[in-house]
Design a protein around this motif. Structure first.
Motif, PDB file in Angstrom:
ATOM      1  N   GLU A 246       0.831  -1.212   0.000  1.00  0.00           N
ATOM      2  CA  GLU A 246       0.000   0.000   0.000  1.00  0.00           C
ATOM      3  C   GLU A 246       0.865   1.261   0.000  1.00  0.00           C
ATOM      4  O   GLU A 246       0.592   2.211  -0.736  1.00  0.00           O
ATOM      5  CB  GLU A 246      -0.932  -0.003   1.221  1.00  0.00           C
ATOM      6  N   GLU A 397      -6.100  -2.505   0.499  1.00  0.00           N
ATOM      7  CA  GLU A 397      -6.130  -3.909   0.115  1.00  0.00           C
ATOM      8  C   GLU A 397      -7.511  -4.336  -0.394  1.00  0.00           C
ATOM      9  O   GLU A 397      -8.505  -3.671  -0.144  1.00  0.00           O
ATOM     10  CB  GLU A 397      -5.685  -4.774   1.290  1.00  0.00           C
ATOM     11  N   THR A 430      -4.630  -3.629  -5.254  1.00  0.00           N
ATOM     12  CA  THR A 430      -4.399  -2.615  -4.229  1.00  0.00           C
ATOM     13  C   THR A 430      -4.785  -1.220  -4.697  1.00  0.00           C
ATOM     14  O   THR A 430      -4.985  -0.336  -3.878  1.00  0.00           O
ATOM     15  CB  THR A 430      -2.895  -2.616  -3.837  1.00  0.00           C
TER      16      THR A 430
END
Ligand code: ASP
Ligand code: MG
Length: 455
Positions: A246, A397, A430
């Motif tokens: 991330e 996520e 993501t």
């Protein structure tokens, strides 16, 4: 063992340097401290070198101001006992720098190589100051152990050699080791190079990975990763935890918190990164790790990559799609051009990708040369180029499960008169990206942030 990195603003003033001293001296275990140049100095060195090379005598005043700034900081941060020695070391570097500027003014030329030498003085000087200021510190010269190699004309870290040299350099016990960030030397010629703008973070990551540090702390001037750029979204919040991927995606898509390559070396060793604020040292910051599940922020942030150009190749025969895309990727990779892919579910005969605006001209030239045979027989259409766009990335996520939110965002943008020029959701789990007109980017960010975090 910890590795701490302090950025330019953290080492840019007497007041902030005194915070750095407190932070570092309060740690009892062995610590490597990587420092940037004094805030704004790298830009100043580049501007002054250009002035000198263009024959503008004002470079001498700039040089004078650079010297004064360093001396002023030394007199107000370094203890009497070490002051003369520090002034001596920094004066020597300043006088070299002055001679280089005078040389540039005579030659009226500034090469890439020379510019690398010029900017190296920033971190070389700041590291002397910090080493003198902190009790029990020793300075370690990264020109000796951070090594680069040439890759398509760019200097990139030779991570294997660097890791070996770092292990040797820090083999003996140490208490506080101060290291200039950013700067390096070419493994073959020994010439001074660097790891790219913002590269001090990367220096720290290479050291943390090589020494198996327990943590890499990046000390900066913000409280951590925020859900969006607070200058545009005042209600943006600090994100307490995020995964390596991330943070990588957010930085790739414009969050300026850390230099994107920084994450890889520590990610592979599973060393957590903490983002902390030198100006607010007790704030919790952001912890980047894969070991922490965070339910408060399933989506970690929305960032903007400004100045994007999109290229589209159209009229591609189905059978040739993989060949055309492979050739495109190879042609661009040979020139070190980074791209992000865009999906075109609704037009199977098209191939689209985005590049940074700065890479757009070279990308256009490469496409024309790679596909010259096809273009001359009109077996594909001339590449379409669209400039002045911004890419907004929503990162978190399990993005694939968020198609409803993605659809709502699309509609909300449309209702507000913002056309989504390109959209991508399929390439990673993501990130979802929306490409919009550059002058609509802030409004789009506001709308997306509102939908994600406030509904
Ligand atoms: N001083 C360099 C720059 O301004 C490297 C860094 O600060 O990370 O880009
Ligand atoms: Mg930085």
């Amino acid at each position: 063992m910890k590795v701490l990195k302090f950025g330019g603003t953290s080492v840019g003033s007497v007041e902030s340097l005194l915070n750095v001293k407190d932070i570092v001296e309060s740690i009892s275990e062995p610590t490597v401290v990587v420092v940037s140049a004094l805030g704004g100095l790298t830009d100043k060195l580049i501007a002054t070198a250009n002035m000198a090379a263009s024959g503008n005598p004002a470079f001498r005043e700039e040089m004078e101001a650079i010297s004064l700034r360093h001396f002023n900081i030394i007199s107000n941060t370094v203890k009497e006992a070490k002051r003369a020695d520090t002034i001596n070391k920094v004066s020597q570097l300043l006088s070299e720098l002055q001679k280089i500027f005078e040389g540039l003014a005579l030659i009226r030329d500034l090469s890439e190589r020379t510019l690398c030498v010029v900017v190296s003085y920033g971190e070389r000087m700041s590291s002397h100051i910090v080493a003198a200021m902190i009790e029990g510190a020793t300075r370690h010269d990264s020109l000796e152990f951070i090594k680069t190699e040439k890759w398509f004309g760019k200097d990139i870290a030779d991570q294997k050699l660097t890791s070996t040299l770092i292990s040797k350099e820090f083999a003996n016990p140490f208490n506080k080791a101060i290291v200039p960030g950013f700067i390096s030397t070419d493994r073959d010629s020994g010439a001074i190079t660097n790891l790219g703008r913002g590269g001090s973070d990367f220096t720290a990551a290479l050291i943390a990975a090589a020494l198996d540090a327990e943590i890499l702390e990046i000390w900066t001037d913000v409280d951590g990763f925020m859900t969006a750029d607070p200058r545009i979204i005042p209600e943006a919040e600090v994100v307490p935890f995020m995964s390596f991927i991330e943070s990588m995606e957010l930085c790739t898509f414009g969050a300026k918190v850390i230099y994107p390559p920084t994450i890889y070396p520590v990610f592979h060793k599973n060393i957590p990164i903490k983002i902390l604020n030198t100006f607010n040292p007790t704030a919790p910051g952001t912890l980047i790790t894969d070991n922490q599940l965070d339910n408060k922020f399933p989506i970690k942030g929305v960032s903007t990559l400004r100045n994007t150009t999109i290229f589209t190749l159209t009229g591609i025969d189905d059978d040739r799609m993989s060949e055309i895309s492979t050739r495109t990727l190879n042609a661009l990779a040979r020139h070190g051009i980074k791209i992000f892919l865009l999906n075109h579910d609704d037009s199977p005969n098209e191939y689209s990708f985005g590049v940074a605006g700065a890479d757009a001209d070279i990308t256009a030239r490469q496409l024309l040369s790679e596909f010259a045979p096809e273009l001359s027989t009109a077996s594909i259409s001339a590449p379409i180029r669209k400039d002045s766009l911004s890419t907004i990335a929503m990162v978190g996520e399990n993005m694939k499960e968020r198609s409803r939110l993605a659809g709502r965002i699309w509609h909300t943008l449309n209702r507000d008169g913002i056309i989504v020029e390109a959209y991508s959701a399929g390439n990673s789990d993501t990130t979802i990206t929306y490409v919009v007109d550059a002058d609509k980017a802030d409004r789009a960010l506001e709308l997306i942030h509102g939908l994600v975090f406030h509904e």
